[in-house]
Design a protein around this motif. Structure first.
Motif, PDB file in Angstrom:
ATOM      1  N   UNK A  34       4.719  63.449  17.388  1.00  0.00           N
ATOM      2  CA  UNK A  34       5.521  62.994  16.257  1.00  0.00           C
ATOM      3  C   UNK A  34       4.826  61.826  15.554  1.00  0.00           C
ATOM      4  N   UNK A  35       4.343  60.862  16.347  1.00  0.00           N
ATOM      5  CA  UNK A  35       3.641  59.683  15.823  1.00  0.00           C
ATOM      6  C   UNK A  35       2.550  59.298  16.806  1.00  0.00           C
ATOM      7  N   UNK A  36       1.486  58.716  16.269  1.00  0.00           N
ATOM      8  CA  UNK A  36       0.403  58.178  17.088  1.00  0.00           C
ATOM      9  C   UNK A  36       0.134  56.749  16.648  1.00  0.00           C
ATOM     10  N   UNK A  37       0.002  55.860  17.608  1.00  0.00           N
ATOM     11  CA  UNK A  37      -0.416  54.499  17.268  1.00  0.00           C
ATOM     12  C   UNK A  37      -1.914  54.511  17.009  1.00  0.00           C
ATOM     13  N   UNK A  38      -2.405  53.410  16.515  1.00  0.00           N
ATOM     14  CA  UNK A  38      -3.847  53.195  16.471  1.00  0.00           C
ATOM     15  C   UNK A  38      -4.339  53.129  17.907  1.00  0.00           C
ATOM     16  N   UNK A  39      -5.654  53.157  18.063  1.00  0.00           N
ATOM     17  CA  UNK A  39      -6.262  52.993  19.383  1.00  0.00           C
ATOM     18  C   UNK A  39      -6.603  51.516  19.548  1.00  0.00           C
ATOM     19  N   UNK A  40      -6.254  50.972  20.709  1.00  0.00           N
ATOM     20  CA  UNK A  40      -6.476  49.565  21.009  1.00  0.00           C
ATOM     21  C   UNK A  40      -7.406  49.427  22.206  1.00  0.00           C
ATOM     22  N   UNK A  41      -8.228  48.390  22.164  1.00  0.00           N
ATOM     23  CA  UNK A  41      -9.119  48.104  23.281  1.00  0.00           C
ATOM     24  C   UNK A  41      -8.622  46.842  23.979  1.00  0.00           C
ATOM     25  N   UNK A  42      -8.593  46.916  25.305  1.00  0.00           N
ATOM     26  CA  UNK A  42      -8.077  45.811  26.103  1.00  0.00           C
ATOM     27  C   UNK A  42      -8.889  45.691  27.386  1.00  0.00           C
ATOM     28  N   UNK A  43      -9.090  44.474  27.815  1.00  0.00           N
ATOM     29  CA  UNK A  43      -9.707  44.264  29.123  1.00  0.00           C
ATOM     30  C   UNK A  43      -8.827  44.907  30.186  1.00  0.00           C
ATOM     31  N   UNK A  44      -9.444  45.313  31.277  1.00  0.00           N
ATOM     32  CA  UNK A  44      -8.694  45.950  32.368  1.00  0.00           C
ATOM     33  C   UNK A  44      -7.615  45.008  32.877  1.00  0.00           C
ATOM     34  N   UNK A  45      -6.468  45.581  33.198  1.00  0.00           N
ATOM     35  CA  UNK A  45      -5.305  44.831  33.668  1.00  0.00           C
ATOM     36  C   UNK A  45      -5.135  45.132  35.153  1.00  0.00           C
ATOM     37  N   UNK A  46      -4.800  44.133  35.940  1.00  0.00           N
ATOM     38  CA  UNK A  46      -4.566  44.356  37.368  1.00  0.00           C
ATOM     39  C   UNK A  46      -5.848  44.241  38.180  1.00  0.00           C
ATOM     40  N   UNK A  47      -6.738  45.193  38.023  1.00  0.00           N
ATOM     41  CA  UNK A  47      -8.052  45.186  38.684  1.00  0.00           C
ATOM     42  C   UNK A  47      -9.063  44.963  37.566  1.00  0.00           C
ATOM     43  N   UNK A  48      -9.548  43.751  37.438  1.00  0.00           N
ATOM     44  CA  UNK A  48     -10.255  43.345  36.229  1.00  0.00           C
ATOM     45  C   UNK A  48     -11.765  43.560  36.240  1.00  0.00           C
ATOM     46  N   UNK A  49     -12.336  43.960  37.357  1.00  0.00           N
ATOM     47  CA  UNK A  49     -13.791  44.123  37.438  1.00  0.00           C
ATOM     48  C   UNK A  49     -14.226  45.532  37.030  1.00  0.00           C
ATOM     49  N   UNK A  50     -13.865  45.916  35.838  1.00  0.00           N
ATOM     50  CA  UNK A  50     -14.201  47.238  35.328  1.00  0.00           C
ATOM     51  C   UNK A  50     -14.259  47.203  33.800  1.00  0.00           C
ATOM     52  N   UNK A  51     -14.748  48.285  33.216  1.00  0.00           N
ATOM     53  CA  UNK A  51     -14.907  48.382  31.768  1.00  0.00           C
ATOM     54  C   UNK A  51     -13.560  48.292  31.052  1.00  0.00           C
ATOM     55  N   UNK A  52     -13.593  47.823  29.805  1.00  0.00           N
ATOM     56  CA  UNK A  52     -12.383  47.748  28.982  1.00  0.00           C
ATOM     57  C   UNK A  52     -11.772  49.131  28.783  1.00  0.00           C
ATOM     58  N   UNK A 129       3.754  48.983  17.000  1.00  0.00           N
ATOM     59  CA  UNK A 129       3.178  49.587  15.795  1.00  0.00           C
ATOM     60  C   UNK A 129       3.977  50.807  15.340  1.00  0.00           C
ATOM     61  N   UNK A 130       4.375  51.669  16.280  1.00  0.00           N
ATOM     62  CA  UNK A 130       5.025  52.927  15.863  1.00  0.00           C
ATOM     63  C   UNK A 130       6.542  52.929  16.013  1.00  0.00           C
ATOM     64  N   UNK A 131       7.086  52.023  16.825  1.00  0.00           N
ATOM     65  CA  UNK A 131       8.536  52.015  17.005  1.00  0.00           C
ATOM     66  C   UNK A 131       9.036  50.631  17.438  1.00  0.00           C
ATOM     67  N   UNK A 132       8.922  49.641  16.541  1.00  0.00           N
ATOM     68  CA  UNK A 132       9.263  48.259  16.913  1.00  0.00           C
ATOM     69  C   UNK A 132      10.721  48.064  17.309  1.00  0.00           C
ATOM     70  N   UNK A 133      11.612  48.900  16.795  1.00  0.00           N
ATOM     71  CA  UNK A 133      13.040  48.725  17.036  1.00  0.00           C
ATOM     72  C   UNK A 133      13.587  49.579  18.178  1.00  0.00           C
ATOM     73  N   UNK A 134      12.696  50.343  18.844  1.00  0.00           N
ATOM     74  CA  UNK A 134      13.154  51.155  19.979  1.00  0.00           C
ATOM     75  C   UNK A 134      13.637  50.219  21.079  1.00  0.00           C
ATOM     76  N   UNK A 135      14.837  50.456  21.571  1.00  0.00           N
ATOM     77  CA  UNK A 135      15.462  49.545  22.531  1.00  0.00           C
ATOM     78  C   UNK A 135      15.176  49.987  23.960  1.00  0.00           C
ATOM     79  N   UNK A 136      14.689  49.039  24.750  1.00  0.00           N
ATOM     80  CA  UNK A 136      14.457  49.274  26.173  1.00  0.00           C
ATOM     81  C   UNK A 136      15.821  49.423  26.839  1.00  0.00           C
ATOM     82  N   UNK A 137      16.094  50.562  27.487  1.00  0.00           N
ATOM     83  CA  UNK A 137      17.448  50.805  27.999  1.00  0.00           C
ATOM     84  C   UNK A 137      17.870  49.912  29.175  1.00  0.00           C
ATOM     85  N   UNK A 138      16.950  49.242  29.823  1.00  0.00           N
ATOM     86  CA  UNK A 138      17.329  48.344  30.916  1.00  0.00           C
ATOM     87  C   UNK A 138      17.447  46.894  30.446  1.00  0.00           C
ATOM     88  N   UNK A 139      16.543  46.480  29.576  1.00  0.00           N
ATOM     89  CA  UNK A 139      16.524  45.089  29.111  1.00  0.00           C
ATOM     90  C   UNK A 139      17.330  44.875  27.835  1.00  0.00           C
TER      91      UNK A 139
END
Length: 162
Positions: A34-52, A129-139
């Motif tokens: 239905x929708x696609x966000x842009x592609x984002x590059x981020x440093x590895x999360x959690x286990x950081x000794x790996x490629x972005x 980017x694609x759905x800023x107003x989507x509500x998290x059902x738990x929070x």
């Protein structure tokens, strides 16, 4: 609130091509994008000794229930060459179900909404980017509100193919 959202991620091989192959595989298996966000590059999360990582969020439609969708995703990951070795380790492809409408599922093999959403900028930035107003059902907060209070300091930057 309506919406099924998937997060794609890759940090091995031709990351852009892998994301495109994953999207193609989803569509070939009857998942409507239905929708696609842009592609984002981020440093590895959690286990950081790996490629972005490259990450992208998709809003999709499907007649599959959440467990059937998970089964399909796991098959697509396998078909594309994903090998599960280490938690948060490098991976050719990762496809997570972030939200399945406003469902709340806590099962040994599936948790929806995905537990990491509020803590991961690489998820929240493309969601906003694609759905800023989507509500998290738990929070009971929008994606934008979650991003504003997210303590993750890893930048999620728009990816530009070099």
């Amino acid at each position: 609130m309506e919406g099924i959202f998937l997060l794609l991620g890759s940090n091995l091989g031709n990351r852009t091509k892998v994301l495109l192959k994953a999207i193609d595989s989803l569509e070939k298996n009857g998942i409507e994008i239905v929708k696609k966000s842009s592609v984002y590059e981020t440093a590895a999360w959690g286990k950081t000794d790996q490629q972005d990582f490259l990450n992208q969020v998709l809003q999709v439609e499907t007649s599959l229930d959440a467990h059937e969708l998970l089964k399909l995703i796991l098959q697509i990951e396998h078909d594309l060459g994903r090998i599960r070795k280490v938690k948060w380790g490098e991976r050719l492809i990762d496809i997570d179900i972030l939200y399945y409408h406003d469902s709340k599922i806590k099962h040994e093999d599936l948790e929806i909404p995905h537990a990491g959403i509020p803590y991961r900028r690489f998820t929240l930035v493309p969601m906003v980017e694609i759905s800023p107003d989507f509500i998290h059902p738990l929070y009971n907060k929008t994606q934008l509100e979650l991003l504003e209070i997210c303590e993750d300091d890893l930048a999620a930057t728009l990816f530009q193919e070099k």
